[in-house]
Design an enzyme around this catalytic site. Structure first.
Site, PDB file in Angstrom:
ATOM      1  N   ASP A  81      33.516  85.378  36.090  1.00  0.00           N
ATOM      2  CA  ASP A  81      33.421  86.178  35.042  1.00  0.00           C
ATOM      3  C   ASP A  81      32.041  87.006  35.069  1.00  0.00           C
ATOM      4  O   ASP A  81      31.072  86.251  35.583  1.00  0.00           O
ATOM      5  CB  ASP A  81      33.940  85.748  33.597  1.00  0.00           C
ATOM      6  N   LYS A  82      31.835  87.973  34.328  1.00  0.00           N
ATOM      7  CA  LYS A  82      30.419  88.502  34.115  1.00  0.00           C
ATOM      8  C   LYS A  82      30.396  88.861  32.727  1.00  0.00           C
ATOM      9  O   LYS A  82      31.299  89.221  32.036  1.00  0.00           O
ATOM     10  CB  LYS A  82      30.042  89.479  35.058  1.00  0.00           C
ATOM     11  N   HIS A  83      29.217  88.756  32.058  1.00  0.00           N
ATOM     12  CA  HIS A  83      28.964  89.288  30.723  1.00  0.00           C
ATOM     13  C   HIS A  83      27.502  90.142  30.838  1.00  0.00           C
ATOM     14  O   HIS A  83      26.513  89.957  31.391  1.00  0.00           O
ATOM     15  CB  HIS A  83      28.634  88.147  29.752  1.00  0.00           C
ATOM     16  N   SER A  84      27.657  91.325  30.071  1.00  0.00           N
ATOM     17  CA  SER A  84      26.582  92.156  29.939  1.00  0.00           C
ATOM     18  C   SER A  84      26.138  92.216  28.442  1.00  0.00           C
ATOM     19  O   SER A  84      26.789  91.914  27.563  1.00  0.00           O
ATOM     20  CB  SER A  84      26.930  93.691  30.061  1.00  0.00           C
ATOM     21  N   THR A 121      33.961  97.221  25.840  1.00  0.00           N
ATOM     22  CA  THR A 121      34.982  97.421  26.900  1.00  0.00           C
ATOM     23  C   THR A 121      36.372  97.401  26.235  1.00  0.00           C
ATOM     24  O   THR A 121      37.204  97.960  26.432  1.00  0.00           O
ATOM     25  CB  THR A 121      34.941  96.017  27.714  1.00  0.00           C
ATOM     26  N   ARG A 169      25.158  85.123  10.474  1.00  0.00           N
ATOM     27  CA  ARG A 169      24.076  85.338  11.028  1.00  0.00           C
ATOM     28  C   ARG A 169      23.674  86.782  11.058  1.00  0.00           C
ATOM     29  O   ARG A 169      22.591  87.341  10.729  1.00  0.00           O
ATOM     30  CB  ARG A 169      23.897  85.066  12.736  1.00  0.00           C
ATOM     31  N   SER A 184      26.479  81.353  21.257  1.00  0.00           N
ATOM     32  CA  SER A 184      27.730  82.479  20.900  1.00  0.00           C
ATOM     33  C   SER A 184      28.288  83.135  22.142  1.00  0.00           C
ATOM     34  O   SER A 184      29.287  83.179  22.504  1.00  0.00           O
ATOM     35  CB  SER A 184      27.053  83.520  20.081  1.00  0.00           C
ATOM     36  N   LYS A 188      32.234  81.446  24.224  1.00  0.00           N
ATOM     37  CA  LYS A 188      33.403  82.240  24.525  1.00  0.00           C
ATOM     38  C   LYS A 188      33.412  82.494  25.825  1.00  0.00           C
ATOM     39  O   LYS A 188      34.855  82.290  26.267  1.00  0.00           O
ATOM     40  CB  LYS A 188      33.182  83.655  23.749  1.00  0.00           C
ATOM     41  N   LYS A 189      32.611  82.714  26.608  1.00  0.00           N
ATOM     42  CA  LYS A 189      32.823  82.658  28.008  1.00  0.00           C
ATOM     43  C   LYS A 189      33.251  81.398  28.727  1.00  0.00           C
ATOM     44  O   LYS A 189      34.151  81.432  29.597  1.00  0.00           O
ATOM     45  CB  LYS A 189      31.418  83.265  28.943  1.00  0.00           C
TER      46      LYS A 189
END
Length: 436
Positions: A81-84, A121, A169, A184, A188-189
């Site tokens: 996966d990727k995360h931005s 997304t 937060r 955080s 999740k990832k």
């Protein structure tokens, strides 16, 4: 140990033990820590920081507060996966997921909604009529082996401790804490059961992290913690000093995604960052040793039409129309008002406030100023001229898509306020550096 003692330990600047962190996360999940106690510990972490071992322990405890996917023996390729970290016009996940799936990887991407000036997304996908981002974990497990990629929204069963901590937060001015941001994102990832992760950490006047130093600190933390949790991870620091691609706005970005996948048009910067991220995902996943071979495979996924086919299959399987690729105009909302943004003078385009452009999309109705707000999928900007484009006075440098003439006029002024047209500036590198 009672909550006050755990808070006191971190308040005094000492490291928390794994047992103390696990107790805190249990308290988040079962409400045995009050909101005041959670806020106190969050502020103590914000002020005193955490070492890598502490952040690894926090990440894993939050991951394990809910369901964790286990793909062992169920898939014949790596799970990636990727995360931005977020920007304006960032629709990379939409084209990248089917591309890496076409190359033999599997991508179960748990995506989010827009936050502040950044687009989400999930919001983009929900511009497709019928597309259902709310799926059971069982359904995701059934679909991923068949489709190769599944992009859905966050589930209450994944990392529930993070949801409560983030909400606190948000109202206690501790959102910017790098240890808490890291935990955080990764809780999740990592719940996706990943074999590899690539982070896209945005830098610039359209990013949360404005400087290379801040972005490098976050990227280094994420890479160290994810690798400490035994998930090979790399971070790319990429430019967000302008909108990514030529659109910003949910349905408009879906159109750009379809144009990209079918070969109708691929904006050069968007294409480059997609290939860079995808190649790193395939290499970390063990499918390729050389970057050039990985990029060639990604290019082939596009030219063969396989990536577009996988995207179409995913849309259909998740409730969307089966002929979206062939008839996008039949399904995607279009704004009643489309207005040209004209260059105020002759020169080169330079964007100085990309956050302002993101907020202009929000004010058009394409994002939320409060959580319950309904989104207008049709609004936003298209035909965006990239930084460094040479224009003549009166040339079209973008188009505003709006619900009313009044809204279009306001958005046009906001667009022009976010740029200047003057001398040609040195172009910044799209990928500043790689970490990990």
């Amino acid at each position: 140990m009672i909550p006050q003692e755990i808070i006191k330990t971190k308040r005094n600047g000492s490291a928390l033990s794994t047992a103390e962190i696990q107790q805190f996360v249990r308290g988040l999940t079962d409400d045995s820590f009050s909101e005041g106690q959670v806020a106190a510990l969050a502020m103590s972490i914000y002020l005193n920081g955490m070492n890598v071992d502490e952040i690894v322990a926090l990440t894993l405890a939050m991951r394990d507060s809910g369901t964790v996917f286990n793909w062992q023996g169920k898939l014949n390729g790596p799970v990636v996966d990727k995360h931005s970290t977020g920007g304006v016009g960032d629709k990379v996940t939409l084209m990248l997921a089917p591309m890496v799936a076409a190359c033999g990887a599997f991508m179960p991407s748990i995506a989010g909604r827009g936050l502040g000036h950044t687009g989400g997304t999930v919001d983009k996908l929900e511009a497709i009529p019928g597309y259902n981002c709310t799926q059971s974990l069982d359904k995701i497990q059934q679909l991923l082996p068949k489709l190769g990629c599944v992009i859905v929204g966050q589930s209450s069963q994944l990392a529930p401790a993070d949801r409560r901590l983030y909400a606190i937060r948000d109202v206690t001015a501790t959102v910017e804490s790098i240890p808490l941001i890291t935990a955080s994102i990764l809780s999740k990832k990592l719940s996706e059961g990943l074999d590899a992760l690539v982070m896209d950490v945005k830098i610039g006047n359209g990013a949360i992290m404005r400087t290379i130093d801040d972005a490098s600190a976050l990227a280094t933390s994420i890479v160290n913690v994810a690798n400490g949790a035994n998930v090979p991870t790399r971070a790319l620091l990429t430019d967000m000093n302008q909108i990514l691609g030529c659109t910003a706005g949910n349905a408009l970005e879906i159109v750009e995604t379809l144009d990209y996948l079918t070969g109708k048009y691929r904006e050069p910067r968007l294409h480059q960052i997609t290939l860079e991220l995808g190649a790193n995902m395939l290499m970390l996943g063990g499918l390729f040793n050389e970057k050039s071979a990985a990029i060639a495979a990604l290019e082939q996924s596009l030219s063969s039409g396989k990536a577009a086919e996988i995207f179409a299959n995913m849309v259909s399987a998740l409730g969307g129309p089966s002929d979206l690729l062939e008839k996008p105009e039949q399904y995607l909302a279009r704004a009643p008002v489309v207005q040209d943004v004209l260059a105020p003078e002759t020169g080169y385009v330079n964007y100085t406030d990309t956050v302002g452009l993101g907020m202009a999309v929000v004010r058009l109705g394409g994002g939320r100023s409060h959580p319950s707000q309904k989104i207008d999928p049709a609004v936003g900007f298209s035909h965006i001229q990239a930084c460094g484009s040479k224009v003549q006075q009166g040339d079209v440098i973008a188009k505003v898509h709006a619900a009313t003439f009044e809204a279009a006029t306001v958005a046009t002024k906001e667009y022009l306020a976010a740029l200047n047209v003057g001398v040609q500036l040195t172009e910044l590198p799209l990928v500043h550096r790689s970490i990990g």
